[in-house]
Design a protein around this motif. Structure first.
Motif, PDB file in Angstrom:
ATOM      1  N   VAL A 124       0.686  -1.166   0.175  1.00 12.46           N
ATOM      2  CA  VAL A 124       0.075   0.047   0.070  1.00 12.46           C
ATOM      3  C   VAL A 124       1.014   1.201  -0.015  1.00 12.46           C
ATOM      4  N   GLU A 125       0.592   1.925  -0.922  1.00 13.22           N
ATOM      5  CA  GLU A 125       1.295   3.671  -1.212  1.00 13.22           C
ATOM      6  C   GLU A 125       0.266   4.254  -0.467  1.00 13.22           C
ATOM      7  N   TYR A 126       0.833   5.334   0.574  1.00 16.33           N
ATOM      8  CA  TYR A 126      -0.133   5.974   0.970  1.00 16.33           C
ATOM      9  C   TYR A 126       0.601   7.742   0.882  1.00 16.33           C
ATOM     10  N   ILE A 127      -0.463   8.444   0.516  1.00 12.19           N
ATOM     11  CA  ILE A 127      -0.239   9.765   0.137  1.00 12.19           C
ATOM     12  C   ILE A 127      -1.370  10.571   0.821  1.00 12.19           C
ATOM     13  N   ILE A 128      -0.637  11.838   1.589  1.00 10.22           N
ATOM     14  CA  ILE A 128      -1.594  12.799   2.048  1.00 10.22           C
ATOM     15  C   ILE A 128      -1.425  14.260   1.309  1.00 10.22           C
ATOM     16  N   VAL A 129      -2.303  14.773   1.001  1.00 11.69           N
ATOM     17  CA  VAL A 129      -2.418  16.143   0.563  1.00 11.69           C
ATOM     18  C   VAL A 129      -3.120  17.058   1.543  1.00 11.69           C
ATOM     19  N   ASP A 130      -2.351  18.018   2.025  1.00 11.01           N
ATOM     20  CA  ASP A 130      -3.017  18.773   3.244  1.00 11.01           C
ATOM     21  C   ASP A 130      -2.968  20.342   2.489  1.00 11.01           C
ATOM     22  N   GLY A 131      -4.049  20.998   2.681  1.00 12.81           N
ATOM     23  CA  GLY A 131      -4.385  22.174   1.988  1.00 12.81           C
ATOM     24  C   GLY A 131      -3.651  23.505   2.617  1.00 12.81           C
ATOM     25  N   GLY A 132      -2.626  23.135   3.225  1.00 12.17           N
ATOM     26  CA  GLY A 132      -1.833  24.448   4.244  1.00 12.17           C
ATOM     27  C   GLY A 132      -2.836  24.572   5.619  1.00 12.17           C
ATOM     28  N   SER A 133      -3.011  23.694   6.386  1.00 19.45           N
ATOM     29  CA  SER A 133      -3.644  23.811   7.452  1.00 19.45           C
ATOM     30  C   SER A 133      -3.109  24.613   8.304  1.00 19.45           C
ATOM     31  N   SER A 134      -4.032  25.369   9.183  1.00 22.06           N
ATOM     32  CA  SER A 134      -3.282  26.229  10.475  1.00 22.06           C
ATOM     33  C   SER A 134      -3.447  25.565  11.666  1.00 22.06           C
ATOM     34  N   ASP A 135      -4.189  24.516  11.655  1.00 17.30           N
ATOM     35  CA  ASP A 135      -4.392  23.536  13.075  1.00 17.30           C
ATOM     36  C   ASP A 135      -3.182  22.813  13.219  1.00 17.30           C
ATOM     37  N   ASP A 136      -3.317  21.521  13.859  1.00 14.24           N
ATOM     38  CA  ASP A 136      -1.972  20.490  14.311  1.00 14.24           C
ATOM     39  C   ASP A 136      -1.954  19.575  13.148  1.00 14.24           C
ATOM     40  N   SER A 137      -2.587  19.629  12.029  1.00 18.84           N
ATOM     41  CA  SER A 137      -2.718  18.720  10.981  1.00 18.84           C
ATOM     42  C   SER A 137      -1.300  18.026  10.391  1.00 18.84           C
ATOM     43  N   VAL A 138      -0.275  19.316  10.179  1.00 24.89           N
ATOM     44  CA  VAL A 138       0.974  18.951   9.806  1.00 24.89           C
ATOM     45  C   VAL A 138       1.645  18.120  11.053  1.00 24.89           C
ATOM     46  N   GLU A 139       1.610  18.575  11.980  1.00 22.64           N
ATOM     47  CA  GLU A 139       2.393  18.058  13.308  1.00 22.64           C
ATOM     48  C   GLU A 139       2.086  16.473  13.187  1.00 22.64           C
ATOM     49  N   ILE A 140       0.796  16.107  13.002  1.00 26.29           N
ATOM     50  CA  ILE A 140       0.193  14.927  13.257  1.00 26.29           C
ATOM     51  C   ILE A 140       0.644  14.000  11.990  1.00 26.29           C
ATOM     52  N   ILE A 141       0.746  14.526  10.809  1.00 21.51           N
ATOM     53  CA  ILE A 141       1.410  14.120   9.791  1.00 21.51           C
ATOM     54  C   ILE A 141       2.704  13.702   9.807  1.00 21.51           C
ATOM     55  N   LYS A 142       3.619  14.711  10.447  1.00 19.79           N
ATOM     56  CA  LYS A 142       4.883  14.346  10.706  1.00 19.79           C
ATOM     57  C   LYS A 142       5.120  13.109  11.678  1.00 19.79           C
ATOM     58  N   GLU A 143       4.308  12.937  12.608  1.00 20.64           N
ATOM     59  CA  GLU A 143       4.235  11.845  13.578  1.00 20.64           C
ATOM     60  C   GLU A 143       4.186  10.491  12.830  1.00 20.64           C
ATOM     61  N   TYR A 144       3.613  10.424  11.667  1.00 14.66           N
ATOM     62  CA  TYR A 144       3.243   9.258  11.161  1.00 14.66           C
ATOM     63  C   TYR A 144       4.196   9.183   9.550  1.00 14.66           C
ATOM     64  N   ALA A 145       5.095  10.225   9.574  1.00 18.42           N
ATOM     65  CA  ALA A 145       6.048  10.429   8.097  1.00 18.42           C
ATOM     66  C   ALA A 145       6.746   9.006   7.957  1.00 18.42           C
ATOM     67  N   ASP A 146       7.225   8.164   8.803  1.00 19.98           N
ATOM     68  CA  ASP A 146       7.666   6.923   8.410  1.00 19.98           C
ATOM     69  C   ASP A 146       6.775   6.142   7.700  1.00 19.98           C
ATOM     70  N   ASN A 147       5.472   6.214   7.558  1.00 22.45           N
ATOM     71  CA  ASN A 147       4.353   5.286   7.037  1.00 22.45           C
ATOM     72  C   ASN A 147       3.719   6.013   6.043  1.00 22.45           C
ATOM     73  N   ILE A 148       4.199   7.152   5.511  1.00 28.25           N
ATOM     74  CA  ILE A 148       3.740   8.031   4.563  1.00 28.25           C
ATOM     75  C   ILE A 148       4.646   8.124   3.260  1.00 28.25           C
ATOM     76  N   ASP A 149       4.212   7.660   2.266  1.00 25.75           N
ATOM     77  CA  ASP A 149       5.068   7.504   1.002  1.00 25.75           C
ATOM     78  C   ASP A 149       5.316   9.033   0.523  1.00 25.75           C
ATOM     79  N   PHE A 150       4.282   9.755   0.710  1.00 22.21           N
ATOM     80  CA  PHE A 150       4.374  11.368   0.119  1.00 22.21           C
ATOM     81  C   PHE A 150       3.395  12.001   0.812  1.00 22.21           C
ATOM     82  N   TRP A 151       3.937  13.359   1.305  1.00 28.81           N
ATOM     83  CA  TRP A 151       2.811  14.137   1.648  1.00 28.81           C
ATOM     84  C   TRP A 151       3.069  15.673   1.399  1.00 28.81           C
ATOM     85  N   VAL A 152       2.324  16.647   1.316  1.00 30.06           N
ATOM     86  CA  VAL A 152       2.502  18.008   1.052  1.00 30.06           C
ATOM     87  C   VAL A 152       1.676  18.961   1.817  1.00 30.06           C
ATOM     88  N   SER A 153       1.841  19.826   2.422  1.00 30.69           N
ATOM     89  CA  SER A 153       1.092  20.737   2.968  1.00 30.69           C
ATOM     90  C   SER A 153       1.321  22.163   2.243  1.00 30.69           C
TER      91      SER A 153
END
Length: 271
Positions: free
Chosen positions: A32-61
């Protein structure tokens, strides 16, 4: 065994994003390849994504131009044979969903399953397992992308129309199923927990307007006329009246019996 790409779109929904991420990375199926596209969130979304970065193949905010722009952005980084959109706040129904789907997909181009209302727990599936999906199906049923797996190449031909706000996924379904004659499979598997309560009356109006716009763009005028007057059995006035007739007096019950006989004969003659 196929490779699956799961794409999550998120904007300022960190509260629900964690649950969505965990439902993806805890799948028992491993290719499974996992991609997260965040629209430039101002809440804690990016911090949460970074917590799981080892399990995410690509992400952008970064700022985007709406949900379908974000979905196309995710697709541009997808390498799987099949793609599913599990957006922030939605989740896979169980940790074995992709494993179950891989056993059933049978080289289909599109696979539709069921979703479960995340608030009520009620199962929702507009199409019976094994049914043929036709233009009439697309007229009548809501086919959630959370409960759908698409062959990735479909989006090379039909990227999401970013001028639309609500029904670009419906447009893709019409283009792929009706015009491209893609191989479709419907399975009796609950794929996702999905919030079914968010459609306001304003959105309902916009949904209808966008559908008319898409039909005018991709369908001949004579087909649109047929579409607008097309009845399924459940929409026929006599069918809508039957339950009420059955509950009423002797005369109404006689009418009910006659109407049922006419419907049965109509079905028989139509075969």
């Amino acid at each position: 065994m196929a490779k699956y790409t799961i794409i999550t779109i998120n904007y300022n929904n960190g509260k629900e994003l964690r649950h969505t991420i965990e439902s993806v990375i805890n799948q028992t199926y491993k290719d499974v390849e996992y991609i997260i596209v965040d629209g430039g969130s101002s809440d804690d979304s990016v911090e949460i994504i970074k917590e799981y970065a080892d399990n995410i193949d690509f992400w952008v905010s970064e700022r985007d131009n709406g949900v379908y722009n974000a979905m196309n952005k995710g697709l541009s980084h997808a390498h799987g044979t099949y793609v599913n959109f599990m957006n922030s706040g939605d989740s896979f129904y169980s940790n074995r969903v992709i494993e179950d789907i891989d056993r059933q997909i049978d080289n289909s181009d599109i696979l539709f399953g069921n979703v479960c209302d995340s608030h009520s727990g009620k199962r929702y599936g507009g199409i019976q397992s094994g049914s043929e999906v036709t233009f009439l199906t697309l007229k009548k049923e809501i086919l959630c992308h959370q409960g759908t797996f698409y062959r990735r190449e479909i989006f090379d031909r039909h990227p999401y129309d970013e001028s639309l706000k609500l029904i670009a996924d419906w447009k893709v379904n019409v283009q792929a199923i009706v015009f491209d004659n893609c191989k479709v499979k419907v399975v009796d598997t609950i794929i996702a927990n999905y919030d079914l309560t968010g459609m306001s009356s304003t959105q309902n109006q916009l949904h209808a307007e966008e559908r008319q716009k898409v039909m005018a763009e991709i369908l001949p005028a004579r087909i649109i006329k047929d579409y607008e007057h097309l009845y399924t059995e459940s929409e026929m006035p006599i069918v809508r009246l039957l339950p009420e007739l059955k509950k009423r007096g002797r005369v109404q019950k006689i009418i009910y019996s006659i109407a049922k006989s006419i419907l049965a004969l109509t079905k028989k003659l139509g075969k």
